[in-house]
Design an enzyme around this catalytic site. Structure first.
Site, PDB file in Angstrom:
ATOM      1  N   GLU A   1      71.859  48.042  11.372  1.00 52.50           N
ATOM      2  CA  GLU A   1      71.642  47.970  12.720  1.00 52.50           C
ATOM      3  C   GLU A   1      71.755  49.591  12.810  1.00 52.50           C
ATOM      4  O   GLU A   1      72.379  50.554  12.492  1.00 52.50           O
ATOM      5  CB  GLU A   1      73.058  47.609  13.647  1.00 52.50           C
ATOM      6  CG  GLU A   1      72.637  48.453  14.918  1.00 52.50           C
ATOM      7  CD  GLU A   1      74.119  47.673  15.550  1.00 52.50           C
ATOM      8  OE1 GLU A   1      73.882  48.300  16.759  1.00 52.50           O
ATOM      9  OE2 GLU A   1      75.182  47.168  15.004  1.00 52.50           O
TER      10      GLU A   1
ATOM     11  N   ASP B   1      86.983  58.502  10.519  1.00 50.97           N
ATOM     12  CA  ASP B   1      86.868  59.322  11.748  1.00 50.97           C
ATOM     13  C   ASP B   1      87.746  60.538  12.204  1.00 50.97           C
ATOM     14  O   ASP B   1      89.431  59.886  12.306  1.00 50.97           O
ATOM     15  CB  ASP B   1      86.605  58.859  13.308  1.00 50.97           C
ATOM     16  CG  ASP B   1      85.718  59.446  14.525  1.00 50.97           C
ATOM     17  OD1 ASP B   1      85.907  61.009  14.405  1.00 50.97           O
ATOM     18  OD2 ASP B   1      86.052  59.103  15.328  1.00 50.97           O
TER      19      ASP B   1
ATOM     20  N   ASP C   1      89.513  63.167  14.264  1.00 55.48           N
ATOM     21  CA  ASP C   1      88.789  64.487  15.843  1.00 55.48           C
ATOM     22  C   ASP C   1      90.289  65.081  16.012  1.00 55.48           C
ATOM     23  O   ASP C   1      91.242  64.683  15.845  1.00 55.48           O
ATOM     24  CB  ASP C   1      88.979  63.213  17.018  1.00 55.48           C
ATOM     25  CG  ASP C   1      88.135  63.762  17.939  1.00 55.48           C
ATOM     26  OD1 ASP C   1      89.188  64.449  18.535  1.00 55.48           O
ATOM     27  OD2 ASP C   1      87.220  62.910  18.862  1.00 55.48           O
TER      28      ASP C   1
END
Length: 416
Positions: A55, A120, A122
């Site tokens: 995807e 991830d 951040d």
């Protein structure tokens, strides 16, 4: 024709002022600079079926999301990217059927079956321990938190889990992503991914919780290794740039990590009378006071509390939901951050100390470099720009991933 697009203001925290200008730059980028061939090599791992069931999500101007895009080959992908001209590219999982055909299948029969393990990190998750910036802003001082995160996670993923195909990518503004391409990582279930995320998650708790790291018993070797890594940066980061014990508010936050009714009151009173004392001195005083307190009580875990404070201040803060979810989307390498115009470039973990997010190429910079090229006309366009080192690095990584998959397929087909 030359297209000169400028930021509203200078620096990494600046923003492009006009979506139309960014759109023009992206057309040039997708036409002449995007590394299509190595990109598709990476995501197919030597198997075209991987690609057709992968995807992609394109975000258009105005936050319009085009999910469940899929492609059979690099030509299809290149044509669509140039046609749609997305402001952002996200990569998702490999499904049991082609994502573009998902509406033809009954609910529940369209499922994610494989994808890289991703992380991830951040900078906004460090807002409770950084004082130089907040929210989306970063500077060279707080970027040291990212250096520590990469050092700790890369070593843990390689030594503790045996992974070797790690792609580290700058997010374009205030964070870092890691993609693990090893086959045994890609085939992990949500439960397996969750186990890795939990193993690497030490700072646990919400804003209302003062103490977020709790170590019991003997300290695990991986924790000691992390503390050793942090110690290389601790003075520069916490004592100098963040000056983490300089004000009553900052000191109260650190003292709240100690067990109640131990040394808080005596240190608070002492520090109130030492107004000119620096954070390094106060930190040494805290450690000395704690060790003396524990020795008097004959405590057995005198080192643990200091480890806990150091880890709470500096250990990587992970978005565990991104890692645990098999079908979670993550911004793609070589996507462009729509706010800063910076390209999401890969880098080597071992070179994180010299990686500078403030010098990562922006779209307007690379377009100017294309226009200014006066050298050999046969040189590929990307090699005329400051994207060359990043794309060359990515090419090597993609080739390694593809070669490994081809070798494994040969072994599986071998007739013994």
């Amino acid at each position: 024709s030359q297209i000169l697009i400028m930021f509203k203001s200078s620096g990494i925290n600046a923003e492009y002022g006009d979506a139309g200008e960014l759109e023009q730059l992206l057309k040039i980028y997708y036409s002449r600079l995007f590394p299509y061939t190595p990109y598709i090599k990476w995501l197919s791992y030597g198997n075209t079926e991987y690609l057709s069931k992968r995807e992609f999500c394109f975000t258009l101007n105005g936050d319009i999301y085009l999910r469940y895009k899929s492609f059979s080959n690099v030509d299809e992908f290149r044509k669509e990217l140039r046609t749609v001209n997305p402001f952002k590219i996200d990569v998702g999982a490999i499904y049991n059927v082609k994502p573009k055909d998902h509406k033809a299948f009954k609910s529940g029969s369209f499922t994610a079956v494989e994808r890289e393990v991703v992380f991830d990190i951040d900078m906004t998750d460090y807002d409770d321990v950084r004082y130089c910036c907040s929210d989306a802003k970063i500077c060279s001082d707080c970027w040291v938190f990212m250096k520590i995160a990469v050092r700790i996670l890369d070593e843990a993923l390689r030594k503790d889990f045996g992974f070797s195909k790690l792609l580290w990518v700058y997010s374009g503004r205030r964070g870092i992503h890691c993609w693990i391409g090893d086959e045994n990582a890609r085939k992990l279930t949500n439960q397996g991914r969750g186990a890795i995320a939990d193993y690497l998650s030490i700072v646990i708790g919400g804003d209302q919780q003062s103490k977020k790291v709790n170590l019991s018993g003997a300290v695990h070797p991986s924790i000691k290794r992390s503390v050793n890594t942090i110690s290389r940066y601790f003075e520069e980061l916490m004592m100098d740039s963040q000056d983490f014990l300089s004000t009553p508010e900052k000191r109260a936050k650190v003292l709240s990590m100690l067990p109640p009714k131990t040394i808080q009151e005596s240190l608070t009173e002492k520090w109130e009378h030492q107004r000119d004392t620096d954070s390094k001195t106060r930190w040494n005083q805290l450690k000395e006071a704690w060790f003396s307190f524990v020795k008097a009580r004959k405590g057995k875990q005198e080192n643990n509390l200091i480890y806990e404070i150091v880890l709470q201040l500096c250990y990587p803060r992970l978005d565990v939901n991104v890692t645990k979810g098999l079908n979670h989307l993550l911004k793609s390498p070589f996507s462009v951050h729509p706010k800063t115009g910076r390209v999401c470039v890969p880098f080597l973990a071992k070179e994180i100390d010299t990686f500078d997010p403030f010098t990562v190429p922006t779209l307007d910079e690379v377009v100017k470099e294309l226009d200014a090229w006066t050298g050999d006309s046969t040189v590929q366009d990307y090699a005329k720009t400051s994207l060359k080192p990043s794309i060359d690095l990515f090419k090597k990584f993609a080739l390694d991933c593809q070669s490994e998959m081809i070798d494994e397929n040969k072994e599986n087909k071998m007739d013994w």
